[in-house]
Design a protein around this motif. Structure first.
Motif, PDB file in Angstrom:
ATOM      1  N   GLU A 165       0.833  -1.195   0.000  1.00  0.00           N
ATOM      2  CA  GLU A 165       0.000   0.000   0.000  1.00  0.00           C
ATOM      3  C   GLU A 165       0.873   1.253   0.000  1.00  0.00           C
ATOM      4  N   VAL A 166       0.563   2.176  -0.867  1.00  0.00           N
ATOM      5  CA  VAL A 166       1.305   3.430  -0.980  1.00  0.00           C
ATOM      6  C   VAL A 166       0.351   4.559  -0.650  1.00  0.00           C
ATOM      7  N   LEU A 167       0.750   5.362   0.349  1.00  0.00           N
ATOM      8  CA  LEU A 167      -0.091   6.479   0.731  1.00  0.00           C
ATOM      9  C   LEU A 167       0.095   7.615  -0.261  1.00  0.00           C
ATOM     10  N   LEU A 168      -0.975   8.297  -0.537  1.00  0.00           N
ATOM     11  CA  LEU A 168      -0.902   9.432  -1.450  1.00  0.00           C
ATOM     12  C   LEU A 168      -0.395  10.643  -0.688  1.00  0.00           C
ATOM     13  N   THR A 169       0.395  11.440  -1.367  1.00  0.00           N
ATOM     14  CA  THR A 169       0.899  12.672  -0.760  1.00  0.00           C
ATOM     15  C   THR A 169       0.190  13.854  -1.410  1.00  0.00           C
ATOM     16  N   GLN A 170       0.305  14.992  -0.738  1.00  0.00           N
ATOM     17  CA  GLN A 170      -0.303  16.198  -1.291  1.00  0.00           C
ATOM     18  C   GLN A 170       0.448  16.576  -2.566  1.00  0.00           C
ATOM     19  N   PRO A 171      -0.258  16.952  -3.615  1.00  0.00           N
ATOM     20  CA  PRO A 171       0.426  17.342  -4.854  1.00  0.00           C
ATOM     21  C   PRO A 171       1.160  18.666  -4.661  1.00  0.00           C
TER      22      PRO A 171
END
Length: 182
Positions: A165-171
């Motif tokens: 699982e890869v957490l999304l980061t703020q763009p």
């Protein structure tokens, strides 16, 4: 020429009246159809017509109405089969995987009750809402697709795999405006 008794006439009158009550249509003789075909077709626009010839009866109705009747008959059978299979499963009976509705086995009793309730709700509306048939068809389709997803080992693995699982980061927001010289 064949003579008809009063009993024959009485039976025909009773048939005529019961046909009108059951079918909600208008009775037209074949002779009347031959003499006034345009008027008979105009009548058939509003409601079905029964055309009588001797002891035979024919239906005249718009094609859209006939299509709806055929769809209603086919879907009524499906509604019965799906709800009967769901009911049997809720009672704990077994149905084989080869059964056309064997896919229902993936659901628990509460889910099967929910499916039956959804179908029943729309089935009660079919006389007043022709779109209810489409909703019934969609409901059965969606539950079938859900059963396929639930029983798919690939999807089960994908949903339970937390290792990759890869957490999304703020763009990142970049200023892309450049001044243009004229």
């Amino acid at each position: 020429m064949e003579k008809h008794s009063d009993v024959d006439r009485g039976e025909k009158a009773m048939l005529s009246e019961s046909s009108r009550l059951v079918y909600g249509d208008r009775l037209i003789s074949a002779t009347e159809l031959n003499r006034q075909p345009g008027r008979v077709l105009d009548l058939a626009i509003d409601r079905p017509i029964t055309i009588t010839r001797n002891d035979q009866h024919f239906a005249l109705l718009r094609r859209e109405e006939m299509s709806l009747l055929v769809k209603a008959a086919a879907l009524s059978l499906r509604v019965f089969e799906v709800t009967a299979a769901a009911y049997r499963l809720r009672l704990g009976e077994q149905i084989g995987s080869e059964h056309p509705y064997g896919w229902l086995k993936v659901f628990d009793k509460d889910e099967l009750s929910e499916l039956s309730a959804e179908i029943e709700k729309d089935y009660r509306l079919v006389e007043s809402e022709p779109a209810a048939w489409d909703r019934i068809e969609a409901t059965i389709y969606e539950w079938h697709e859900s059963a396929i997803a639930i029983s798919s080992p690939e999807l089960a693995t994908a949903f339970s795999d937390e290792i990759n699982e890869v957490l999304l980061t703020q763009p990142l927001v970049e200023n892309t405006t450049e001044s243009v010289q004229v």
